[in-house]
Design a protein around this motif. Sequence first.
Motif, PDB file in Angstrom:
ATOM      1  N   ALA A 126       0.883  -0.967   0.010  1.00 58.06           N
ATOM      2  CA  ALA A 126       0.262   0.190  -0.034  1.00 58.06           C
ATOM      3  C   ALA A 126       0.816   1.206   0.006  1.00 58.06           C
ATOM      4  N   ALA A 134       0.311   5.573   0.527  1.00 56.53           N
ATOM      5  CA  ALA A 134      -0.187   6.477   1.264  1.00 56.53           C
ATOM      6  C   ALA A 134      -0.249   7.802   0.332  1.00 56.53           C
ATOM      7  N   LEU A 145      -5.416   5.717   0.502  1.00 54.35           N
ATOM      8  CA  LEU A 145      -4.449   4.587   0.543  1.00 54.35           C
ATOM      9  C   LEU A 145      -4.844   3.808  -0.850  1.00 54.35           C
ATOM     10  N   ALA A 149      -7.754   7.803   3.072  1.00 52.21           N
ATOM     11  CA  ALA A 149      -6.854   7.931   4.000  1.00 52.21           C
ATOM     12  C   ALA A 149      -7.348   8.938   5.139  1.00 52.21           C
ATOM     13  N   VAL A 175       2.479   4.882   8.030  1.00 52.90           N
ATOM     14  CA  VAL A 175       1.981   3.631   8.251  1.00 52.90           C
ATOM     15  C   VAL A 175       3.015   2.652   9.135  1.00 52.90           C
TER      16      VAL A 175
END
Lengths: 182, 388
Positions: free
Chosen positions: B350, B352, B357, B373, B382
Amino acid sequence: MVSSAGDPEREFRDFVAARSTALLRTAYLLSGDWGAAEDLLQVSLTKTYLAWRRIERIEAVEPYARKVLVNTATSWWRRRWHGERPTEVLPERAISDGLDARLERDALWAHVKELPARQRAVLVLRFYEDLSEVDTAALLGVSVGTVKSQCSRALATLRRRLGEQGIEPGARAPQTAKETVR
Amino acid sequence: MTRLEDELRNTFAANVAEVPPIHDVAGTAIARGRVIRRHRRITVGAAFAVVIAMVTSGTLWAGGGFGGQPGQRRTGQLAAAPNADVTSTAPLDLVVGGELRPAGHAPISLPGSGDVYDALRVPEGWLVVRGDKATHQLWLVRDSGEPTLVIDGLPSNFAFSPDGRRIAYQQGSMLTVATVAGGRDLSGQGVQLPGSDRSQGRTGAELVGWAGSYLVIGNRQGIDYDGYDLWDPSQGGYVPTWNHDVVAIYAATPDGRSVVGEVKDARPGTFCTAVLDPAAGLRAGDKACGQPYLSVARHGLSPDGRWVLGEANRAVGVVDTRNGRLTATSVPAEGTWWAGPVWTGRDTFAVAEESHLRYGRVTDPQHPQELPAPSTTERWLVVARPVA
């Protein structure tokens, strides 16, 4: 919101009046062109305005705007770059102790503009903004190791390209700048 | 400080000494902002329909918000319901400002003060590095929220091992390796790195990071590195043997037999990602030349040690540790990356971005999933998960 008591638009205008020139300078170094720099600044300020009500502390405004600026610059590079291009090969010159500082800076700047956008951003943040490696990594969203390796690679490229022109960086002047590695 | 650095400072300063006049950028920003807000209001109805679809298909906001329990705060974590794609949208723990937001649990106020520089999920809870620019503190925060100070005065040059059980840090010329599993600083191994520390910075050996069980050491010259080396702490004292062809080291395979890094090619100015032999002075084996440079993410090695995650040409890139090849890149991000990419599963990651996300899969990077997000302008990251 930065200040619940104030007029947000007035506060925003005050912030822009105070900091836009500094941000424009950074934008120019990131983009290499004043027109592109103004575009970058405009996008950054628009996003900052949209986020204004969510920014709780006035001290957080400029870091926010700068982060948008830098990340937009690196993402724009391939898609929107329309600035001036350095010449393919800079003219070779005899190097002497009397080398004109301006010519040397021009050569270095031309090579800086040829670097990949992320490497150039690292150099600008480290050597113009004087950010630490940790802060540079946080702003770019990468690891400190990446900042180190990108910086190392960018400097190696610059050294090689200057060397190909017979230029030894700073050979004409004594060391004066203050170390800001950490 | 090298002369090139001095010249860069001078060049940057000279190029922006004179700034041309610009038009009313504040007014334009306000006008454009108003248009964007109007557009957002128009599209909110469509977005609401998407949210309804997410809720009915099983993807919920955990701990409040849509589908949360009354009285609970929205934590900003995504949780996967039974019929959702739990692999690609696995729950993520976040740190937002000074608050830890564990997936599916109430937020935890973090101990200490200053920015959070790193956070790692470990069996005992979370390892969190927080502090000011120069000096940090390493905390263990247990699932209950109880904090334990593990290391006070952690210098800014630190790195967690891929499994999260050890930490290496450098203070001056002293490099220390400590086991932090269980929330205790089991220090005891320190080596004196060759080189010198002056007010103008360090010259000589310097901690760069981990590659498997090895520590990556760079030969620092000013801000530049001239070669890299590996040190196996289990072998005791350190004597540098620089490989000057290596310009970056990305990671090592879990068995430690191969290291992946970037090396100079025989053609001047070109570089190759290569599999390096740690037993032979980082000699390059298989090479993949001409591919984009990978900016390795914080904790970029995948949980099974197969892939290295990072940024390549403004897209999420994945390098195969077996051969050094860039095997996948995601759709280039249009917006701003607020936190570097992280692994969410064996082959899923993932990243951001400004408002969402983006989840991707190594085998199908072109079709990411996007979820909102946290709405915040605070610094956030994260929480990383160590290699198994």
